[in-house]
Design a protein around this motif. Structure first.
Motif, PDB file in Angstrom:
ATOM      1  N   SER A 284       0.816  -1.217   0.000  1.00  0.00           N
ATOM      2  CA  SER A 284       0.000   0.000   0.000  1.00  0.00           C
ATOM      3  C   SER A 284       0.846   1.262   0.000  1.00  0.00           C
ATOM      4  CB  SER A 284      -0.942   0.001   1.211  1.00  0.00           C
ATOM      5  OG  SER A 284      -0.215   0.205   2.410  1.00  0.00           O
ATOM      6  N   ALA A 338      -9.873  -3.097   0.524  1.00  0.00           N
ATOM      7  CA  ALA A 338      -8.407  -3.021   0.553  1.00  0.00           C
ATOM      8  C   ALA A 338      -7.821  -3.115  -0.857  1.00  0.00           C
ATOM      9  CB  ALA A 338      -7.847  -4.131   1.435  1.00  0.00           C
ATOM     10  N   ALA A 341      -8.612   0.115  -2.912  1.00  0.00           N
ATOM     11  CA  ALA A 341      -7.797   1.272  -2.525  1.00  0.00           C
ATOM     12  C   ALA A 341      -6.379   1.153  -3.039  1.00  0.00           C
ATOM     13  CB  ALA A 341      -7.795   1.408  -0.999  1.00  0.00           C
ATOM     14  N   GLY A 342      -5.795  -0.071  -2.947  1.00  0.00           N
ATOM     15  CA  GLY A 342      -4.443  -0.297  -3.434  1.00  0.00           C
ATOM     16  C   GLY A 342      -3.439   0.650  -2.803  1.00  0.00           C
ATOM     17  N   SER A 343      -2.449   1.050  -3.585  1.00  0.00           N
ATOM     18  CA  SER A 343      -1.403   1.949  -3.091  1.00  0.00           C
ATOM     19  C   SER A 343      -1.769   3.416  -3.270  1.00  0.00           C
ATOM     20  CB  SER A 343      -0.080   1.667  -3.814  1.00  0.00           C
ATOM     21  OG  SER A 343      -0.228   1.849  -5.213  1.00  0.00           O
ATOM     22  N   ALA A 349      -6.965   1.786   2.335  1.00  0.00           N
ATOM     23  CA  ALA A 349      -6.460   0.412   2.311  1.00  0.00           C
ATOM     24  C   ALA A 349      -6.346  -0.141   3.724  1.00  0.00           C
ATOM     25  CB  ALA A 349      -5.102   0.357   1.607  1.00  0.00           C
ATOM     26  N   ASP A 413      -3.788  -8.598  -5.937  1.00  0.00           N
ATOM     27  CA  ASP A 413      -5.231  -8.386  -6.051  1.00  0.00           C
ATOM     28  C   ASP A 413      -6.013  -9.691  -6.203  1.00  0.00           C
ATOM     29  OD1 ASP A 413      -4.480  -5.785  -5.926  1.00  0.00           O
ATOM     30  OD2 ASP A 413      -5.344  -5.180  -7.854  1.00  0.00           O
TER      31      ASP A 413
END
Length: 440
Positions: A284, A338, A341-343, A349, A413
């Motif tokens: 993240s 989560a 949202a990712g990084s 996240a 993912d």
């Protein structure tokens, strides 16, 4: 006959609101649960600290994600092989001696993880660690049935199983600090110090268990004779409501195998959290091991609170199925958030990971009210071990599959979506169970 369950005429079941009995069970809880809780914290920390060691270990030893996933998961092959025999031995020789054996052997093997140099050594030590630890968790669940009737187990199991998230609350910052600060000390890498230092509490607690833990109610010198009779009568009345008591019942009842399948799906979600949470936080956008360690405390602390609150609700309402299924579905939503949202949004996240961890942990602790509601005596010894050992095969499958997916897609993912799907399936299967059997 097990010494904690002598033959008695079946008395009337107690009234949960009885203040004197509530005070008695509070004493029992203060005597048993803190020690068992600490043992489980130490056990779980030694089982999953490889997730933090991975942050440095893979680069130092040139291991791929697939090698790590196989090594993390092979623990559960050894666990599976020895789980049922371990619980049968515990039922015969008593919890105190067997838990000591479990804790001392796994402490030694966990410390030996610092000598890992090749994938083969990594696999062998993780396999042996699984053999050593097999029996602790189902043994404690069985041991609690010797003291508490089913009406009180939701909260008690939740209190015990908060050892999982609390191991994260303690282990996250500790592991992050060791990796951050101990690298190069005495010529050892940070991940080597991590395995050595975190094995010490297990060894110490093994010694404490032999001094503090009673085999059963009758051996408890801190109880009066009247208190012993009350506790024994309540457990006997509770056991009279189950139809499965023999070792054979723990293997042959269709409901046991249905619970095995359900638990397997839930364990997929658990070890997604345990083995990959540091990696997901790093993905993240957080890079420093100490910061990652501190951030892991947030999901685990929230999960500990959730487990206790839902456990109390489950006991108060005498309802088990929805208290298992709903947290699992909420955990599914957390995983999806989560991933979405990712990084790009670390805060969102972390919220998603926190909700997912709360859902997974709460679902698991409430699940263990189900097998102990339909099994008693020797059937509980074998049935609980069968469910736990079979379900924990997912601990082998989950990290290996996710590691393979990451190597192939270079993304977490798809692996996280797999965990979400497993939680959803497990929750729906729980709702298909007969209400009359499990709502006790």
């Amino acid at each position: 006959m097990n010494p904690s369950r002598p033959a008695l005429a079946t008395p009337p079941r107690y009234a949960p609101a009885d203040e004197a009995q509530s005070a008695l069970y509070a004493r029992v809880t203060w005597r048993l649960i803190p020690l068992l809780f600490l043992c489980y914290v130490a056990a779980y920390l030694d089982r999953v600290n490889v997730g933090f060691a991975k942050l440095q270990m893979l680069q130092d030893l040139h291991f791929s994600e697939t090698v790590y996933g196989l090594g993390a998961g092979i623990f559960f092959i050894g666990y599976f092989i020895f789980e049922v025999p371990s619980n049968i031995i515990l039922h015969k020789v008593g919890a105190r001696l067997w838990i000591v054996r479990v804790m001392i052997t796994w402490a030694v093997i966990s410390a030996c993880m610092m000598f890992t140099k090749t994938p083969t050594v990594f696999y062998i030590l993780r396999f042996l660690l699984g053999l050593a630890e097999a029996g602790l968790f189902p043994g404690v669940i069985l041991y609690l049935t010797y003291w508490y009737p089913s009406e009180r187990r939701g909260k008690i199991i939740a209190l015990f199983m908060t050892g999982i998230p609390i191991s994260g609350v303690i282990g996250g910052p500790l592991s992050g600090w060791i990796l951050h600060s101990m690298g190069g000390v005495s010529g050892l890498a940070g991940w080597q110090w991590l395995f050595l230092i975190e094995a010490i509490p297990s060894f110490v607690l093994g010694v404490v268990v032999i001094l503090m833990l009673d085999r059963g109610i009758e051996q408890a010198k801190w109880l009066t004779d009247d208190e012993k009779r009350t506790l024994i009568a309540n457990v006997a009345a509770d056991a009279s409501g189950t139809t499965s008591h023999s070792f054979k019942d723990g293997f042959t009842r269709p409901m046991v195998w249905a619970l095995c399948v359900i638990y397997l799906f839930f364990i997929m979600g658990l070890y997604g959290v345990s083995f990959w949470l540091p990696t997901l936080i790093k993905g993240s956008g957080v890079k420093d091991p100490l910061t990652i360690g501190l951030l892991t405390t947030l999901p685990y602390a929230a999960a500990a609170i959730s487990m206790i609150v839902v456990g109390r609700s489950s006991d108060a309402r005498r309802e088990r199925r929805w208290h298992v299924a709903v947290p699992g579905l909420i955990g599914t939503a957390g995983w999806v958030v989560a991933v979405a949202a990712g990084s790009s949004n670390v805060t969102l996240a972390m919220i998603g990971l926190t909700v997912a961890t709360m859902g997974v942990m709460t679902t698991l602790c409430q699940f263990w009210c189900l097998p102990t509601a339909i099994l008693a005596g020797a059937a509980a010894a074998t049935g609980v071990a069968v469910v736990n050992s079979f379900g924990n095969l997912a601990g082998f499958v989950s990290p290996y599959v996710i590691g393979w997916i990451i190597d192939k897609t270079h993304s977490t993912d798809l692996g996280v979506y797999t965990l979400a799907a497993c939680l959803t399936i497990g929750g729906l299967l729980v709702l298909a169970l007969p209400k009359r059997l499990v709502n006790r």
